[in-house]
Enzyme design. Structure first.
Site, PDB file in Angstrom:
ATOM      1  N   ASP A 159       0.842  -1.201   0.000  1.00 56.91           N
ATOM      2  CA  ASP A 159       0.000   0.000   0.000  1.00 56.91           C
ATOM      3  C   ASP A 159       0.879   1.254   0.000  1.00 56.91           C
ATOM      4  O   ASP A 159       0.605   2.229  -0.707  1.00 56.91           O
ATOM      5  CB  ASP A 159      -0.914  -0.004   1.231  1.00 56.91           C
ATOM      6  CG  ASP A 159      -1.682  -1.310   1.352  1.00 56.91           C
ATOM      7  OD1 ASP A 159      -2.421  -1.633   0.411  1.00 56.91           O
ATOM      8  OD2 ASP A 159      -1.514  -2.015   2.362  1.00 56.91           O
ATOM      9  N   HIS A 187      -4.682  -3.248   6.646  1.00 57.23           N
ATOM     10  CA  HIS A 187      -4.483  -3.522   5.209  1.00 57.23           C
ATOM     11  C   HIS A 187      -5.828  -3.981   4.640  1.00 57.23           C
ATOM     12  O   HIS A 187      -6.105  -5.166   4.527  1.00 57.23           O
ATOM     13  CB  HIS A 187      -3.425  -4.602   4.994  1.00 57.23           C
ATOM     14  CG  HIS A 187      -3.410  -5.097   3.570  1.00 57.23           C
ATOM     15  ND1 HIS A 187      -2.981  -4.319   2.527  1.00 57.23           N
ATOM     16  CD2 HIS A 187      -3.823  -6.254   3.026  1.00 57.23           C
ATOM     17  CE1 HIS A 187      -3.120  -4.996   1.398  1.00 57.23           C
ATOM     18  NE2 HIS A 187      -3.635  -6.175   1.666  1.00 57.23           N
TER      19      HIS A 187
HETATM   20  P1  NAX Z   1      -2.273 -18.163  -3.986  1.00 57.95           P
HETATM   21  O1  NAX Z   1      -3.629 -18.726  -3.808  1.00 57.95           O
HETATM   22  O2  NAX Z   1      -1.652 -18.104  -5.343  1.00 57.95           O
HETATM   23  O3  NAX Z   1      -1.264 -18.983  -3.077  1.00 57.95           O
HETATM   24  C1  NAX Z   1      -1.508 -19.288  -1.749  1.00 57.95           C
HETATM   25  C2  NAX Z   1      -0.740 -20.544  -1.416  1.00 57.95           C
HETATM   26  O4  NAX Z   1      -0.847 -20.765  -0.017  1.00 57.95           O
HETATM   27  C3  NAX Z   1      -1.282 -21.800  -2.113  1.00 57.95           C
HETATM   28  O5  NAX Z   1      -0.220 -22.459  -2.761  1.00 57.95           O
HETATM   29  C4  NAX Z   1      -1.834 -22.618  -0.954  1.00 57.95           C
HETATM   30  O6  NAX Z   1      -1.691 -24.020  -1.162  1.00 57.95           O
HETATM   31  C5  NAX Z   1      -0.969 -22.137   0.210  1.00 57.95           C
HETATM   32  N1  NAX Z   1      -1.526 -22.371   1.533  1.00 57.95           N
HETATM   33  C6  NAX Z   1      -2.821 -22.307   1.926  1.00 57.95           C
HETATM   34  N2  NAX Z   1      -2.933 -22.636   3.215  1.00 57.95           N
HETATM   35  C7  NAX Z   1      -1.685 -22.891   3.665  1.00 57.95           C
HETATM   36  C8  NAX Z   1      -1.162 -23.301   4.911  1.00 57.95           C
HETATM   37  N3  NAX Z   1      -1.954 -23.526   5.950  1.00 57.95           N
HETATM   38  N4  NAX Z   1       0.157 -23.468   5.015  1.00 57.95           N
HETATM   39  C9  NAX Z   1       0.981 -23.292   3.961  1.00 57.95           C
HETATM   40  N5  NAX Z   1       0.533 -22.925   2.736  1.00 57.95           N
HETATM   41  C10 NAX Z   1      -0.785 -22.720   2.597  1.00 57.95           C
HETATM   42  O7  NAX Z   1      -2.290 -16.725  -3.300  1.00 57.95           O
HETATM   43  P2  NAX Z   1      -1.278 -15.508  -3.500  1.00 57.95           P
HETATM   44  O8  NAX Z   1      -1.720 -14.691  -4.654  1.00 57.95           O
HETATM   45  O9  NAX Z   1       0.105 -16.004  -3.462  1.00 57.95           O
HETATM   46  O10 NAX Z   1      -1.615 -14.633  -2.198  1.00 57.95           O
HETATM   47  C11 NAX Z   1      -1.305 -15.099  -0.902  1.00 57.95           C
HETATM   48  C12 NAX Z   1      -1.931 -14.212   0.156  1.00 57.95           C
HETATM   49  O11 NAX Z   1      -1.434 -12.890   0.082  1.00 57.95           O
HETATM   50  C13 NAX Z   1      -3.449 -14.080   0.050  1.00 57.95           C
HETATM   51  O12 NAX Z   1      -4.018 -14.214   1.335  1.00 57.95           O
HETATM   52  C14 NAX Z   1      -3.639 -12.657  -0.453  1.00 57.95           C
HETATM   53  O13 NAX Z   1      -4.886 -12.130  -0.070  1.00 57.95           O
HETATM   54  C15 NAX Z   1      -2.493 -11.977   0.251  1.00 57.95           C
HETATM   55  N6  NAX Z   1      -2.091 -10.661  -0.266  1.00 57.95           N
HETATM   56  C16 NAX Z   1      -1.685  -9.728   0.634  1.00 57.95           C
HETATM   57  C17 NAX Z   1      -1.224  -8.478   0.260  1.00 57.95           C
HETATM   58  C18 NAX Z   1      -0.784  -7.476   1.271  1.00 57.95           C
HETATM   59  O14 NAX Z   1      -0.470  -6.355   0.852  1.00 57.95           O
HETATM   60  N7  NAX Z   1      -0.725  -7.753   2.573  1.00 57.95           N
HETATM   61  C19 NAX Z   1      -1.195  -8.091  -1.162  1.00 57.95           C
HETATM   62  C20 NAX Z   1      -1.192  -9.247  -2.094  1.00 57.95           C
HETATM   63  C21 NAX Z   1      -2.071 -10.400  -1.687  1.00 57.95           C
HETATM   64  O15 NAX Z   1      -3.395 -10.108  -2.078  1.00 57.95           O
END
Ligand code: NAX
Length: 327
Positions: A159, A187
């Protein structure tokens, strides 16, 4: 030879993981003199894809990459972790209420906090990226009573960087000529990007842009940028999120320069009227491996109302996870 730093990345097979791991392994997280050992944590269904990413990491022949291990067990994944990047989370699916989302993520971040408490290195630094990031970080922190609370942080650096770009573009200056911006609060869509202390090319930002632009363009553009990326790309922000995670940890470890500051969600000490213990975004500097909240900034009525609104949302989320027994 230096002992490698153990970096645990959860959600390693996801899209942010894919953008993040190569940068860590190339030395951009901890600098060109620090070897890293990667510990990838996934759920069982994600392990095969993580193995594929590990093969590609091998194929980069990064001189600083001392090893890669893949786990589907949190205790093992966080064992010895010096840096923990908690990226994997449960996304909101259609029809999911906020309580369901918090509960599903409590089931992830509670046990991960316990695993960090049980086996991470004494100097562990935790950054939560997975949403809802602030409250997920709070859940993890509350499950790690033996780790200093200040080691748990959540990411608002994306952000912050989005705000830097918007303001620089509007003012017609390079991004490195913008300083002292702040993201306050959660956030989420309620976050408050504050330009009232910002400097643009050495001038007060408020002399360069007008308040109408601030209210009708800047604040909503920064707050809704994630949705705009999804609309354009068909996928949520990944490389920019990974970049922000690198910036956050790099600053935390190596320190921020001078009197400027950045933004990070850290445990509140009560500063600026944010209730103690909440993980909220503040203006911060990093010194000697610790985040410090920039003190003494004047908060005008406009900012006060925006900060209070975002902090109220954090209080609601905390109360909800308390009622669910997650903290
Ligand atoms: P993806 O869905 O591409 O990848 C998430 C991965 O996490 C998957 O491979 C899944 O198998 C794995 N996973 C799920 N549960 C798990 C667990 N208990 N232990 C280990 N791995 C696990 O998501 P992606 O685009 O990489 O985003 C990841 C996270 O970042 C999401 O929650 C998203 O909302 C968040 N974000 C946060 C941002 C921020 O500024 N704070 C911005 C970007 C993003 O939106």
């Amino acid at each position: 030879t230096t002992t490698p730093v153990n970096v645990t990345v959860t959600g390693a097979a996801g899209q942010i993981g894919y953008a993040l791991l190569f940068r860590i392994a190339s030395g951009q997280l901890l600098g060109p003199d620090t070897p890293v050992s990667l510990r990838l944590l996934e759920i069982p269904q994600g392990v095969k894809a993580a193995e594929g990413t590990a093969m590609e990491l091998d194929d980069c022949a990064f001189p600083l990459l001392a090893g890669i291990d893949i786990f589907d067990d949190a205790r093992q994944g966080f064992d010895g972790a010096n840096v923990a990047l908690l990226v994997g989370a449960r996304p909101r699916s259609k029809g999911m209420e906020r309580g369901d989302l918090l509960e599903a993520n409590g089931g992830i971040f509670g046990p991960q906090g316990e695993a960090i408490n049980a086996g991470a290195a004494d100097d562990v630094k935790v950054l939560v990226v997975g949403n809802p990031a602030n409250t997920n970080a709070l859940i993890a922190q509350r499950h790690a009573p033996d780790v200093p609370a200040e080691r748990f942080t959540a990411m608002t650096r994306l952000d912050h960087n989005r705000a830097l770009h918007q303001l620089a573009t509007k003012a017609g200056v390079a991004v490195n000529e913008v300083e002292r911006l702040t993201i306050w609060g959660n956030h989420s869509a309620t976050q408050y990007p504050d330009i009232f202390h910002a400097r643009v090319g050495g001038r007060a930002a408020t002399d360069v842009v007008d308040e109408a632009w601030l209210e009708s363009e800047f604040i909503p553009t920064v707050a809704k940028r994630g949705a705009a990326i999804i609309e354009a790309r068909g996928l949520s922000s990944a490389a920019s999120a990974a970049n922000a995670a690198i910036d956050h940890v790099h600053d935390w470890v190596t320190g921020t320069q001078g009197e400027g500051w950045t933004s990070a969600a850290i445990v509140s000490d009560g500063s600026y009227g944010v209730p103690e213990g909440l993980i909220s975004s503040f203006p911060v500097r990093a010194r000697d491996g610790r985040w410090e909240i920039v003190q003494g900034l004047e908060v005008n009525d406009f900012s006060r109302a925006k900060i209070d609104a975002s902090v109220a949302e954090l209080v609601e989320e905390r109360d909800a996870v308390q009622q669910l027994g997650l903290v």
